[in-house]
Design a protein around this motif. Structure first.
Motif, PDB file in Angstrom:
ATOM      1  N   PRO A 192     -73.598  42.206 -10.366  1.00  0.00           N
ATOM      2  CA  PRO A 192     -74.838  42.118  -9.570  1.00  0.00           C
ATOM      3  C   PRO A 192     -74.582  42.078  -8.057  1.00  0.00           C
ATOM      4  O   PRO A 192     -75.370  42.622  -7.276  1.00  0.00           O
ATOM      5  N   ALA A 193     -73.496  41.430  -7.667  1.00  0.00           N
ATOM      6  CA  ALA A 193     -73.179  41.369  -6.225  1.00  0.00           C
ATOM      7  C   ALA A 193     -72.806  42.751  -5.703  1.00  0.00           C
ATOM      8  O   ALA A 193     -73.234  43.156  -4.602  1.00  0.00           O
ATOM      9  N   ALA A 194     -72.013  43.526  -6.471  1.00  0.00           N
ATOM     10  CA  ALA A 194     -71.636  44.871  -6.052  1.00  0.00           C
ATOM     11  C   ALA A 194     -72.865  45.770  -5.970  1.00  0.00           C
ATOM     12  O   ALA A 194     -73.022  46.555  -5.018  1.00  0.00           O
ATOM     13  N   ASP A 195     -73.752  45.670  -6.960  1.00  0.00           N
ATOM     14  CA  ASP A 195     -74.973  46.500  -6.944  1.00  0.00           C
ATOM     15  C   ASP A 195     -75.856  46.155  -5.742  1.00  0.00           C
ATOM     16  O   ASP A 195     -76.415  47.059  -5.087  1.00  0.00           O
ATOM     17  N   LEU A 196     -76.000  44.848  -5.452  1.00  0.00           N
ATOM     18  CA  LEU A 196     -76.848  44.444  -4.329  1.00  0.00           C
ATOM     19  C   LEU A 196     -76.267  44.931  -3.003  1.00  0.00           C
ATOM     20  O   LEU A 196     -76.998  45.435  -2.143  1.00  0.00           O
TER      21      LEU A 196
ATOM     22  N   ALA B 225     -65.294  44.409  -9.105  1.00  0.00           N
ATOM     23  CA  ALA B 225     -66.558  44.981  -9.556  1.00  0.00           C
ATOM     24  C   ALA B 225     -66.882  46.144  -8.625  1.00  0.00           C
ATOM     25  O   ALA B 225     -66.639  46.063  -7.402  1.00  0.00           O
ATOM     26  N   LEU B 226     -67.409  47.236  -9.193  1.00  0.00           N
ATOM     27  CA  LEU B 226     -67.647  48.465  -8.431  1.00  0.00           C
ATOM     28  C   LEU B 226     -69.104  48.877  -8.549  1.00  0.00           C
ATOM     29  O   LEU B 226     -69.772  48.585  -9.546  1.00  0.00           O
ATOM     30  N   ALA B 227     -69.601  49.554  -7.492  1.00  0.00           N
ATOM     31  CA  ALA B 227     -70.977  50.049  -7.524  1.00  0.00           C
ATOM     32  C   ALA B 227     -71.079  51.302  -6.671  1.00  0.00           C
ATOM     33  O   ALA B 227     -70.345  51.485  -5.694  1.00  0.00           O
ATOM     34  N   VAL B 228     -72.006  52.188  -7.077  1.00  0.00           N
ATOM     35  CA  VAL B 228     -72.343  53.372  -6.288  1.00  0.00           C
ATOM     36  C   VAL B 228     -73.861  53.468  -6.282  1.00  0.00           C
ATOM     37  O   VAL B 228     -74.518  53.240  -7.310  1.00  0.00           O
TER      38      VAL B 228
END
Length: 267
Positions: free
Chosen positions: A172-176, A248-251
């Motif tokens: 959730p932190a990466a997405d935010l 943790a990863l996010a795009v």
């Protein structure tokens, strides 16, 4: 005989007296001549002095007269040339300082959008076309995320470091943070409200300790995003942090650059 002697003596006395008288007259005559000479010299000196005084008075009178004539003469009139009017100054160009972008036409998956912003000084308007929202799968565990996760552990293995695990609780932190990069970004990794990136953990109730955050804007694929990270000394150092235990990863879509890529490492 005596009479003759007396007569002779008387004659001598007469002669002596006569000589004395002559000498006396001679001296008197010389004195008279000297007095006359002195008087003549004095008269000559007086005459020369009087002549000098008259000359000085005449010169003074002539000078005063000339001065009064010069004072009385008025200067000739002078017609000054008319000044050439100065050219009006050129307007100083505005050094624009624009406000925030505002969406005029939102972008969709199939059409471009339009944003604009205005200069706070002169009101000039700047516009930009926004690209259609990317159709890449940005959900946790999508193929782009899997590819980047594999590339991270490959780089760590090449450096002789242990692999990191994937932290679902940090997702959730990466997405935010990926979403926030569409609103604001800076080199200090601050959030749109000015706080540091690490504060996202407290906001979401995540109890892990953040080792650091990497982000890059624009690369269209995970491979190019990972290449950008490894070409940056500070980003590479975080990927190869020996103390890091998980990631943790996010795009996410980015209106200005296309995509935002985020890596959050934890101890």
């Amino acid at each position: 005989m005596l009479s003759f002697f007396v007569l002779y003596c008387a004659q001598k006395e007469v002669i002596c007296l006569d000589n004395k008288n002559k000498n006396t007259r001679r001296r008197s005559f010389g004195a008279v001549l000297l007095a006359i000479y002195i008087l003549l010299c004095a008269a000559l000196a007086a005459w020369q002095f009087a002549s000098g005084v008259r000359t000085l008075r005449a010169m003074h009178a002539a000078g005063a007269g000339a001065g009064s004539v010069r004072t009385a003469v008025s200067p000739a009139p002078y017609d000054a040339p008319s000044p050439t009017p100065a050219a009006p100054p050129s307007p100083t160009p505005c050094v624009h300082s624009y406000g925030a972008w505002e969406t005029i036409v939102p972008a969709t998956a199939t059409s471009n959008g339009l944003d604009s912003r205005k200069c706070i000084y002169c009101g000039a308007v700047e516009e930009r076309v926004t690209n259609p929202s990317p159709t890449i799968d940005t959900s946790p565990g999508n193929e782009s995320i899997k590819t980047m996760f594999a590339l991270i552990n490959a780089e760590r293995a090449a450096a002789g470091l242990p692999e990191v695990c994937y932290c679902e609780d940090v997702q959730p932190a990466a997405d935010l943070r990926a979403a926030e990069l569409n609103e604001y970004y800076d080199m200090q990794h601050n959030r749109p409200d000015g706080r540091e990136a690490v504060t996202v953990f407290a906001d979401l109730g995540i109890t892990r300790t953040m080792a650091g955050e990497n982000y890059t804007l624009g690369p269209p694929t995970a491979e190019l995003a990972m290449e950008a990270f490894m070409n940056s000394e500070s980003h590479r150092a975080l990927i190869l942090n020996a103390g890091a235990a998980g990631v943790a990863l996010a795009v996410a879509p980015n209106d200005e650059f296309g995509l935002s890529w985020v890596q959050i490492f934890v101890y």
